[in-house]
Scaffold this motif. Structure first.
Motif, PDB file in Angstrom:
ATOM      1  N   ASP A 100     -12.829 -43.396 -21.900  1.00 52.10           N
ATOM      2  CA  ASP A 100     -12.554 -43.932 -23.242  1.00 52.10           C
ATOM      3  C   ASP A 100     -11.937 -45.323 -23.063  1.00 52.10           C
ATOM      4  OD1 ASP A 100      -9.798 -43.676 -22.671  1.00 52.10           O
ATOM      5  OD2 ASP A 100      -9.656 -41.696 -23.580  1.00 52.10           O
ATOM      6  N   THR A 123      -1.147 -37.948 -20.553  1.00 51.23           N
ATOM      7  CA  THR A 123      -2.032 -37.928 -21.735  1.00 51.23           C
ATOM      8  C   THR A 123      -1.405 -37.043 -22.808  1.00 51.23           C
ATOM      9  OG1 THR A 123      -3.302 -35.917 -21.253  1.00 51.23           O
ATOM     10  CG2 THR A 123      -3.990 -37.940 -20.120  1.00 51.23           C
ATOM     11  N   SER A 124      -2.070 -36.998 -23.964  1.00 54.13           N
ATOM     12  CA  SER A 124      -1.585 -36.120 -25.036  1.00 54.13           C
ATOM     13  C   SER A 124      -2.188 -34.716 -24.931  1.00 54.13           C
ATOM     14  CB  SER A 124      -1.912 -36.749 -26.397  1.00 54.13           C
ATOM     15  OG  SER A 124      -3.234 -37.227 -26.397  1.00 54.13           O
ATOM     16  N   VAL A 125      -2.920 -34.435 -23.852  1.00 54.95           N
ATOM     17  CA  VAL A 125      -3.528 -33.106 -23.685  1.00 54.95           C
ATOM     18  C   VAL A 125      -2.413 -32.051 -23.545  1.00 54.95           C
ATOM     19  CG1 VAL A 125      -4.983 -31.673 -22.198  1.00 54.95           C
ATOM     20  CG2 VAL A 125      -5.628 -34.048 -22.645  1.00 54.95           C
ATOM     21  N   ASN A 147      -8.257 -41.476 -15.814  1.00 56.67           N
ATOM     22  CA  ASN A 147      -8.353 -41.457 -17.281  1.00 56.67           C
ATOM     23  C   ASN A 147      -9.762 -41.051 -17.674  1.00 56.67           C
ATOM     24  OD1 ASN A 147      -6.542 -42.478 -19.706  1.00 56.67           O
ATOM     25  ND2 ASN A 147      -8.655 -42.980 -20.215  1.00 56.67           N
ATOM     26  N   GLY A 184      -3.974 -40.528 -17.557  1.00 56.06           N
ATOM     27  CA  GLY A 184      -3.695 -41.225 -18.801  1.00 56.06           C
ATOM     28  C   GLY A 184      -3.395 -42.690 -18.577  1.00 56.06           C
ATOM     29  N   ALA A 185      -3.653 -43.480 -19.611  1.00 51.01           N
ATOM     30  CA  ALA A 185      -3.409 -44.922 -19.547  1.00 51.01           C
ATOM     31  C   ALA A 185      -3.029 -45.454 -20.927  1.00 51.01           C
ATOM     32  CB  ALA A 185      -4.647 -45.627 -19.014  1.00 51.01           C
ATOM     33  N   GLY A 186      -2.444 -44.578 -21.748  1.00 53.57           N
ATOM     34  CA  GLY A 186      -1.955 -44.998 -23.056  1.00 53.57           C
ATOM     35  C   GLY A 186      -0.542 -45.546 -22.929  1.00 53.57           C
ATOM     36  N   GLY A 187       0.174 -45.554 -24.039  1.00 53.77           N
ATOM     37  CA  GLY A 187       1.514 -46.141 -24.061  1.00 53.77           C
ATOM     38  C   GLY A 187       2.461 -45.493 -23.071  1.00 53.77           C
ATOM     39  N   ALA A 188       2.557 -44.171 -23.106  1.00 53.15           N
ATOM     40  CA  ALA A 188       3.512 -43.470 -22.246  1.00 53.15           C
ATOM     41  C   ALA A 188       3.131 -43.616 -20.774  1.00 53.15           C
ATOM     42  CB  ALA A 188       3.578 -41.992 -22.630  1.00 53.15           C
ATOM     43  N   MET A 226      -0.554 -31.217 -26.214  1.00 47.62           N
ATOM     44  CA  MET A 226       0.399 -31.441 -27.312  1.00 47.62           C
ATOM     45  C   MET A 226      -0.038 -30.634 -28.532  1.00 47.62           C
ATOM     46  SD  MET A 226       1.484 -35.111 -28.958  1.00 47.62           S
ATOM     47  CE  MET A 226       0.023 -35.455 -29.886  1.00 47.62           C
ATOM     48  N   GLY A 265       8.558 -33.383 -20.935  1.00 51.10           N
ATOM     49  CA  GLY A 265       8.729 -34.693 -21.564  1.00 51.10           C
ATOM     50  C   GLY A 265       9.999 -34.849 -22.385  1.00 51.10           C
ATOM     51  N   PHE A 288      -9.119 -46.463 -22.981  1.00 46.36           N
ATOM     52  CA  PHE A 288      -7.896 -46.546 -22.169  1.00 46.36           C
ATOM     53  C   PHE A 288      -8.211 -46.793 -20.683  1.00 46.36           C
ATOM     54  CE2 PHE A 288      -6.353 -44.175 -25.884  1.00 46.36           C
ATOM     55  CZ  PHE A 288      -5.199 -44.883 -26.187  1.00 46.36           C
ATOM     56  N   MET A 326      12.605 -37.103 -20.754  1.00 43.32           N
ATOM     57  CA  MET A 326      12.182 -38.519 -20.759  1.00 43.32           C
ATOM     58  C   MET A 326      12.535 -39.163 -22.104  1.00 43.32           C
ATOM     59  SD  MET A 326       8.259 -39.859 -20.408  1.00 43.32           S
ATOM     60  CE  MET A 326       7.730 -41.442 -21.050  1.00 43.32           C
ATOM     61  N   LEU A 327      12.313 -38.402 -23.171  1.00 41.71           N
ATOM     62  CA  LEU A 327      12.600 -38.899 -24.521  1.00 41.71           C
ATOM     63  C   LEU A 327      14.097 -39.198 -24.675  1.00 41.71           C
ATOM     64  CD1 LEU A 327      11.037 -39.303 -27.208  1.00 41.71           C
ATOM     65  CD2 LEU A 327      11.772 -37.009 -27.837  1.00 41.71           C
ATOM     66  N   VAL A 339       4.454 -35.628 -19.937  1.00 41.72           N
ATOM     67  CA  VAL A 339       5.115 -36.488 -20.925  1.00 41.72           C
ATOM     68  C   VAL A 339       5.197 -35.795 -22.279  1.00 41.72           C
ATOM     69  CG1 VAL A 339       4.496 -38.710 -19.890  1.00 41.72           C
ATOM     70  CG2 VAL A 339       2.971 -37.694 -21.571  1.00 41.72           C
TER      71      VAL A 339
HETATM   72  P1  NAD Z   1      -1.823 -42.983 -26.488  1.00 44.90           P
HETATM   73  O1  NAD Z   1      -2.683 -42.715 -27.679  1.00 44.90           O
HETATM   74  O2  NAD Z   1      -1.335 -44.360 -26.241  1.00 44.90           O
HETATM   75  O3  NAD Z   1      -2.628 -42.508 -25.153  1.00 44.90           O
HETATM   76  C1  NAD Z   1      -3.294 -41.281 -25.119  1.00 44.90           C
HETATM   77  C2  NAD Z   1      -3.798 -40.998 -23.697  1.00 44.90           C
HETATM   78  O4  NAD Z   1      -4.273 -39.649 -23.661  1.00 44.90           O
HETATM   79  C3  NAD Z   1      -4.969 -41.872 -23.255  1.00 44.90           C
HETATM   80  O5  NAD Z   1      -4.883 -42.146 -21.875  1.00 44.90           O
HETATM   81  C4  NAD Z   1      -6.193 -41.001 -23.519  1.00 44.90           C
HETATM   82  O6  NAD Z   1      -7.279 -41.315 -22.659  1.00 44.90           O
HETATM   83  C5  NAD Z   1      -5.626 -39.625 -23.174  1.00 44.90           C
HETATM   84  N1  NAD Z   1      -6.322 -38.519 -23.813  1.00 44.90           N
HETATM   85  C6  NAD Z   1      -6.307 -38.189 -25.131  1.00 44.90           C
HETATM   86  N2  NAD Z   1      -7.068 -37.089 -25.337  1.00 44.90           N
HETATM   87  C7  NAD Z   1      -7.561 -36.725 -24.111  1.00 44.90           C
HETATM   88  C8  NAD Z   1      -8.403 -35.668 -23.659  1.00 44.90           C
HETATM   89  N3  NAD Z   1      -8.872 -34.752 -24.496  1.00 44.90           N
HETATM   90  N4  NAD Z   1      -8.688 -35.599 -22.341  1.00 44.90           N
HETATM   91  C9  NAD Z   1      -8.190 -36.515 -21.478  1.00 44.90           C
HETATM   92  N5  NAD Z   1      -7.391 -37.520 -21.835  1.00 44.90           N
HETATM   93  C10 NAD Z   1      -7.081 -37.631 -23.153  1.00 44.90           C
HETATM   94  O7  NAD Z   1      -0.623 -41.956 -26.588  1.00 44.90           O
HETATM   95  P2  NAD Z   1       0.854 -42.081 -25.948  1.00 44.90           P
HETATM   96  O8  NAD Z   1       1.723 -42.780 -26.900  1.00 44.90           O
HETATM   97  O9  NAD Z   1       0.765 -42.552 -24.553  1.00 44.90           O
HETATM   98  O10 NAD Z   1       1.307 -40.529 -25.979  1.00 44.90           O
HETATM   99  C11 NAD Z   1       0.748 -39.581 -25.084  1.00 44.90           C
HETATM  100  C12 NAD Z   1       1.631 -38.342 -25.081  1.00 44.90           C
HETATM  101  O11 NAD Z   1       2.916 -38.697 -24.579  1.00 44.90           O
HETATM  102  C13 NAD Z   1       1.883 -37.756 -26.476  1.00 44.90           C
HETATM  103  O12 NAD Z   1       1.917 -36.348 -26.360  1.00 44.90           O
HETATM  104  C14 NAD Z   1       3.239 -38.291 -26.846  1.00 44.90           C
HETATM  105  O13 NAD Z   1       3.935 -37.432 -27.742  1.00 44.90           O
HETATM  106  C15 NAD Z   1       3.913 -38.283 -25.483  1.00 44.90           C
HETATM  107  N6  NAD Z   1       5.007 -39.249 -25.350  1.00 44.90           N
HETATM  108  C16 NAD Z   1       6.134 -38.786 -24.778  1.00 44.90           C
HETATM  109  C17 NAD Z   1       7.207 -39.638 -24.604  1.00 44.90           C
HETATM  110  C18 NAD Z   1       8.456 -39.094 -24.013  1.00 44.90           C
HETATM  111  O14 NAD Z   1       9.492 -39.786 -24.047  1.00 44.90           O
HETATM  112  N7  NAD Z   1       8.428 -37.898 -23.452  1.00 44.90           N
HETATM  113  C19 NAD Z   1       7.106 -40.982 -24.985  1.00 44.90           C
HETATM  114  C20 NAD Z   1       5.911 -41.441 -25.541  1.00 44.90           C
HETATM  115  C21 NAD Z   1       4.861 -40.550 -25.711  1.00 44.90           C
END
Ligand code: NAD
Length: 291
Positions: A160, A207-209, A157, A133-137, A211, A259, A162, A262-263, A235
């Motif tokens: 996509d 990643t959100s996989v 990743n 993953g390379a999103g926000g978390a 969730m 996760g 990201f 972490m929250l 996460v």
């Molecule tokens: P985001 O949209 O910024 O990033 C999503 C990431 O998931 C990307 O890297 C994307 O490439 C990847 N992804 C999505 N679908 C995919 C798939 N089918 N196969 C492979 N990769 C896939 O989202 P985010 O804000 O980083 O959140 C990601 C997860 O982390 C969510 O479940 C969110 O609830 C959780 N989160 C947890 C905390 C915590 O404190 N535990 C904090 C923030 C986010």
């Protein structure tokens, strides 16, 4: 609550949209009451384009600080007066502190992740980390782990947008934390994935996989990759135990970390930045268990 609100009460809040589901008001108001602090925490529904105006209004009201959720994290980072090194690399803030009338921006997701691992007896220093993953978390975790002295971080990743973000993070970390080797691969590179996980100390699904409502999905289909001594982290906090976590435990992994912690810890780090006090983690967990 009404007994606590006075003419001197300082405001803290969450901005972003949606915010109605957020657990932050309950968490921080619990701690203010616990420590007897004259503060109150609310949540305001703010769209991205409204964030700069909201920041000006909160400054005028002499708010003590605020949290930021999607979609405002990037725009807030562009509008703070000062920014922490981690938040600067990521280009996002989730916590802002009023420091003598100036907004200082931080990101606490990554330090929340590291503190949660520490609570489970795991340190990231000198560790080889693989993260999907390379999103926000995921980006917050990558940057924090690099700043905390991880030996290497291998990012996978999907193909996509990201993926480019991951490459950008790797380039910035090469400059800021050159002792931590950061490499980026596409998830399609199966052999590289197997080799990296086999060599890793810590594996993280960032990643959100998995969730809800897709809790039947997992980022690691091949459960033979789970070794006893591989620390497996997710996460995702909804569900609290993901399919990946269940399968890692079943395969004998001794440390499987979700996760939810972490929250909680990212909120605890924000609380400390605002108040200088340690968030009453155990007391809040006990309080929540009674609800
Ligand atoms: P985001 O949209 O910024 O990033 C999503 C990431 O998931 C990307 O890297 C994307 O490439 C990847 N992804 C999505 N679908 C995919 C798939 N089918 N196969 C492979 N990769 C896939 O989202 P985010 O804000 O980083 O959140 C990601 C997860 O982390 C969510 O479940 C969110 O609830 C959780 N989160 C947890 C905390 C915590 O404190 N535990 C904090 C923030 C986010």
């Amino acid at each position: 609550m009404e007994q606590r609100i006075k003419g001197t009460t300082r405001l803290l809040c969450l901005i972003g949209t949606p915010v109605g589901h957020s657990g932050s008001p309950a968490m921080h108001n619990f701690a203010f009451r616990y420590h007897g602090l004259d503060c109150a925490y609310l949540a305001f529904d703010i769209k991205e384009e409204q964030a700069p105006e909201a920041m000006k209004a909160l400054k005028l009201l002499n708010a003590q600080g605020f949290n930021v959720t999607m979609p405002c994290k990037n725009i807030v980072a562009q509008n703070v007066d000062e920014i922490s090194p981690e938040a600067e690399v990521i280009g996002a803030c989730n916590t802002v502190v009023n420091e003598n009338g100036k907004w200082k921006g931080y990101i606490t997701d990554g330090s929340g992740f590291v503190l949660n691992l520490r609570e489970h007896g795991v340190e990231v220093k000198d560790k080889k980390i693989v993260i999907c993953g390379a999103g926000g978390a995921a980006t917050a975790i990558q940057v924090q782990c690099a700043f905390e002295g991880a030996k290497s971080i291998t990012i996978f990743n999907g193909n996509d947008p990201f993926l480019d973000r991951a490459k950008g993070t790797a380039a910035k970390l090469a400059e800021k934390t050159p002792d931590c080797k950061v490499t980026v691969h596409c998830l399609d590179e199966k052999e590289a994935f197997v080799a990296a996980v086999n060599d890793a100390d810590i594996f993280i699904n960032g990643t959100s996989v998995g969730m809800k409502p897709n809790e039947d999905k997992t980022i690691i289909e091949d459960t033979s990759l789970f070794r006893k001594d591989l620390v497996v982290c997710d996460v995702v906090y909804n569900p609290t135990e993901t399919r990946m976590m269940r399968e890692a435990k079943a395969a004998g992994c001794e440390k499987v970390i979700g996760g939810e912690g972490m929250l909680l810890w990212q909120g605890a780090v924000a609380y400390k930045l605002w108040t200088g006090k340690d968030f009453p983690v155990k007391e809040y967990q006990a309080f929540k268990a009674q609800q």
